[in-house]
Scaffold this motif. Sequence first.
Motif, PDB file in Angstrom:
ATOM      1  N   ASP A   1       4.588  55.815  93.676  1.00  0.00           N
ATOM      2  CA  ASP A   1       3.513  54.869  93.956  1.00  0.00           C
ATOM      3  C   ASP A   1       3.952  53.416  93.860  1.00  0.00           C
ATOM      4  OD1 ASP A   1       1.817  56.946  94.394  1.00  0.00           O
ATOM      5  OD2 ASP A   1       0.742  56.780  92.491  1.00  0.00           O
ATOM      6  N   ALA A   2       5.050  53.143  93.151  1.00  0.00           N
ATOM      7  CA  ALA A   2       5.485  51.759  92.968  1.00  0.00           C
ATOM      8  C   ALA A   2       7.008  51.726  92.857  1.00  0.00           C
ATOM      9  CB  ALA A   2       4.848  51.152  91.719  1.00  0.00           C
ATOM     10  N   ASP A   3       7.574  50.547  93.121  1.00  0.00           N
ATOM     11  CA  ASP A   3       9.026  50.408  93.067  1.00  0.00           C
ATOM     12  C   ASP A   3       9.543  50.778  91.683  1.00  0.00           C
ATOM     13  OD1 ASP A   3       8.633  49.468  95.571  1.00  0.00           O
ATOM     14  OD2 ASP A   3       9.401  47.442  95.216  1.00  0.00           O
ATOM     15  N   ALA A   4      10.693  51.478  91.661  1.00  0.00           N
ATOM     16  CA  ALA A   4      11.254  51.931  90.380  1.00  0.00           C
ATOM     17  C   ALA A   4      12.718  52.277  90.558  1.00  0.00           C
ATOM     18  CB  ALA A   4      10.484  53.150  89.860  1.00  0.00           C
TER      19      ALA A   4
ATOM     20  N   VAL B   1       6.265  63.099  82.965  1.00  0.00           N
ATOM     21  CA  VAL B   1       5.778  62.956  81.595  1.00  0.00           C
ATOM     22  C   VAL B   1       6.980  63.009  80.665  1.00  0.00           C
ATOM     23  CG1 VAL B   1       4.289  63.892  79.800  1.00  0.00           C
ATOM     24  CG2 VAL B   1       3.614  64.088  82.214  1.00  0.00           C
ATOM     25  N   PRO B   2       7.393  61.869  80.090  1.00  0.00           N
ATOM     26  CA  PRO B   2       8.539  61.894  79.173  1.00  0.00           C
ATOM     27  C   PRO B   2       8.236  62.776  77.969  1.00  0.00           C
ATOM     28  CG  PRO B   2       7.996  59.638  79.840  1.00  0.00           C
ATOM     29  CD  PRO B   2       6.863  60.514  80.278  1.00  0.00           C
TER      30      PRO B   2
ATOM     31  N   VAL C   1      13.821  53.594  94.267  1.00  0.00           N
ATOM     32  CA  VAL C   1      12.775  54.159  95.110  1.00  0.00           C
ATOM     33  C   VAL C   1      11.666  53.131  95.273  1.00  0.00           C
ATOM     34  CG1 VAL C   1      13.255  56.565  94.518  1.00  0.00           C
ATOM     35  CG2 VAL C   1      11.684  55.243  93.101  1.00  0.00           C
ATOM     36  N   CYS C   2      10.884  53.301  96.317  1.00  0.00           N
ATOM     37  CA  CYS C   2       9.803  52.376  96.645  1.00  0.00           C
ATOM     38  C   CYS C   2       8.508  53.158  96.813  1.00  0.00           C
ATOM     39  CB  CYS C   2      10.115  51.619  97.932  1.00  0.00           C
ATOM     40  SG  CYS C   2      11.690  50.747  97.913  1.00  0.00           S
ATOM     41  N   GLY C   3       7.381  52.441  96.731  1.00  0.00           N
ATOM     42  CA  GLY C   3       6.090  53.067  96.930  1.00  0.00           C
ATOM     43  C   GLY C   3       6.027  53.801  98.261  1.00  0.00           C
TER      44      GLY C   3
ATOM     45  N   PRO D   1       4.045  51.734  84.538  1.00  0.00           N
ATOM     46  CA  PRO D   1       4.269  53.018  83.846  1.00  0.00           C
ATOM     47  C   PRO D   1       3.841  54.228  84.665  1.00  0.00           C
ATOM     48  CG  PRO D   1       2.428  51.816  82.879  1.00  0.00           C
ATOM     49  CD  PRO D   1       3.074  50.883  83.838  1.00  0.00           C
ATOM     50  N   ALA D   2       3.047  54.027  85.721  1.00  0.00           N
ATOM     51  CA  ALA D   2       2.607  55.146  86.569  1.00  0.00           C
ATOM     52  C   ALA D   2       3.304  55.113  87.921  1.00  0.00           C
ATOM     53  CB  ALA D   2       1.089  55.099  86.752  1.00  0.00           C
TER      54      ALA D   2
END
Length: 772
Positions: A119-122, A59-60, A26-28, A52-53
């Motif tokens: 919000d960010a690539d992941a 929430v792990p 996924v991307c922002g 991390p965000a």
Amino acid sequence: MRARAGLDDPVERFRVRPGAVTALRVCGGDRVDVIDPHGRQPAELTVLSADPAAVPGTVPDAPASVLRRLVAGPDEEGFAAARILTLLSQHRIDQHAAVATRLFDGRSPAGARAGFGVDADAVVLVAAPASPMSPAAEDPNPPSEVWVEVRRADPRRLEPAELPEPLAEPLYDMRIDARTASAYEVRAGQFIQVIDVQGRQCSDFLAFDAHSLHDGTEYGLDATTTRTVGGGAYPRPGLAGKFFDPRARPLVEVVRDTVGRHDTFALACTAKYYADLGYPGHVNCTDNFNATLSRFGVTARAGWPALNLFYNTAFDADHQLISDEPWSRAGDYVLFRACTDLVCASSACPDDIDPSNGWMPTDIHVRVYDSTRRFSVALGHRLTPDADTVLTRPTAFATRTRALTQQFSEYRGYWLPTAYDNFGPQHEYWACRERAAVMDLSALRKFEILGPDAEALLQATLTRNIRRLARGQVVYSAMCTEAGGVIDDCTVLRLGENNFRFIGGDPYDGVWLREQADRLGLRQVWIKDSTDHLHNLAVQGPASRDLLAELIWTPPTQPALPELGWFRFLIGRLGGPDGVPLVISRTGYTGELGYELWMHPDTGETVWDAVWEAGQPYGLAPLGLEALELLRVESGLVAAGHEFDDQTDPFEAGIGFTVPLKSKTDDFVGRAALLERQAHPQRLLVGLRLDGNDLAGHGDCVHVGRFQVGVVTSGARSPALGSSIALCRIAVQYAEPGTRVEVGKLDGHRKRLGATVTTLPFYDPDKSRPRS
């Protein structure tokens, strides 16, 4: 598995199988929605990112139970697990310490969603935890699939995956561009995967014995030999078995086929084909094959007989060859195993003047895998046109039945024995009639119908009066369309006030029940597929009660097995209070005294071994599908696609007793139509006793004089009666017992078999044996 409507569709959809993990990038700006389509199924979401965000709101808070259990291995599942483990390693996450955000609780409604912005690539890992379901659980909850939707902020930022993930580490990948062909060498035992990249694209396949080519002789796939040795019609849906050269030596065998519909051994397209249609000079597969095979010394031909993968042709009622767009979808494939060293050639057909490639030729992809890899033998099935492919799977008893026979057939998504080596259908039949027999019936579809609205749903969709069903009781019913046609027949067990187990033959039953729940506004009902969590053995025959009484322990709250009534069930254990949990129903499909044992697949081998050992003093034999067909026809028991379908009502199908229109006053789907059909019957199911020993088969016409008055739905040569018999759907004017009719063979007129209408069932008409 990824699905997308098109390049301009911003939503990608992924399916997560129970007990599996799906990874997606996924991307922002993207949005991720995790969906529990059937309810009561938790999910685990793990985010891998340098930020991390990256996915706010996650929430792990729980161990990532599915990730922690992954084990890499040489088989297909092990290879998929290795890919996930590699991702964890790349992000420096200890597999055994992995954590996840836990989504949904044990009571989530069907269709529950959890949405997250990105919000960010992941990389997001979504898992569907799967715990074994006990067959005797008071509140059974089989694990089910989870869906993930990703709405892309920029649909073109990530290129859509145009190929399925490899089944294992490929020896090599080869793209065959549209309108071209390529030749390649394969060693004995290696696997060849031919993939339709974008769907609806024909690919011709050729194979030659490499050793013979080296000696200057061509031995390639031969249509006539293959049809004769294999006994298959030309063409026929699907590919099965081995394909031979003119010497009757196997060259390739089909291991897996996700399409099930091809045209086999028609000519690959030729220059003449296009020229005759007014397209001289059109690129064609034959010329492409001649060019690519020339380096192996293969002589050019004017037309190549080939396996035409992904094509869609048939012969119509007038024996005319017709064609239409292929059935294959993007990512569909056929997996072959080379029986000897081969020179192969594959094409991406250039035909753009008819529907054979959906009017637009696209690419084909070939992967070759090492001979040490292991892949299940399977055909692909889709429950609905837009559903993912489900491959044929073995049952819990496969290791035991395979030790007794190599004769298996694909039956509704499972491999079941047709007959057993050193036994045979006649032996198996008489064992059931005179002693005892054991049969794998795990292909039956099981659904847990749970919740306060469960009874209301079944009352509104089945012909039987479910309100009268007692706890511990089983009822046989029909499920009909609004027009009164039979969708399926089924049995229903009542496990509790709000707990029912639906057992049918068609995997679509669950889809239809969910649709009806939505239509009726029943929100407090869960329809959970438990087919893969409840496999079952049928133990049938006069000795079945004594045999099982030695094995089954029941608590004081349950009836002992010898006292169990017909169409009742008990919850017990194998051998004693600490044994394997079982549900045992006094039901069957043979017309004999008999029982069905329902257990979790993990305990299937234990149960088989216990039944097999205890049955030896009673002359127990295994029972295959061929012997079962003899038993059920003699006993007048109906089968889907034979005695009933959605164009046949229960009265015509011979199961009118499942429609108590007078005593069940509640409305149900099809009631109005069935009232009309009962008042004005057109056809009835009757038995036929044939004069000679010729067999009548499904679809044979039944005549009085020149004109047809009925159709044979099933036929057999009855061992007990010593004559040929048949089930027949016939016009009511000719349904009287003693009426003389003729069964038409050949064209229905040149050969006629005399027969007499009789009542059903042929065997034990009072059903005294199963009632005993």
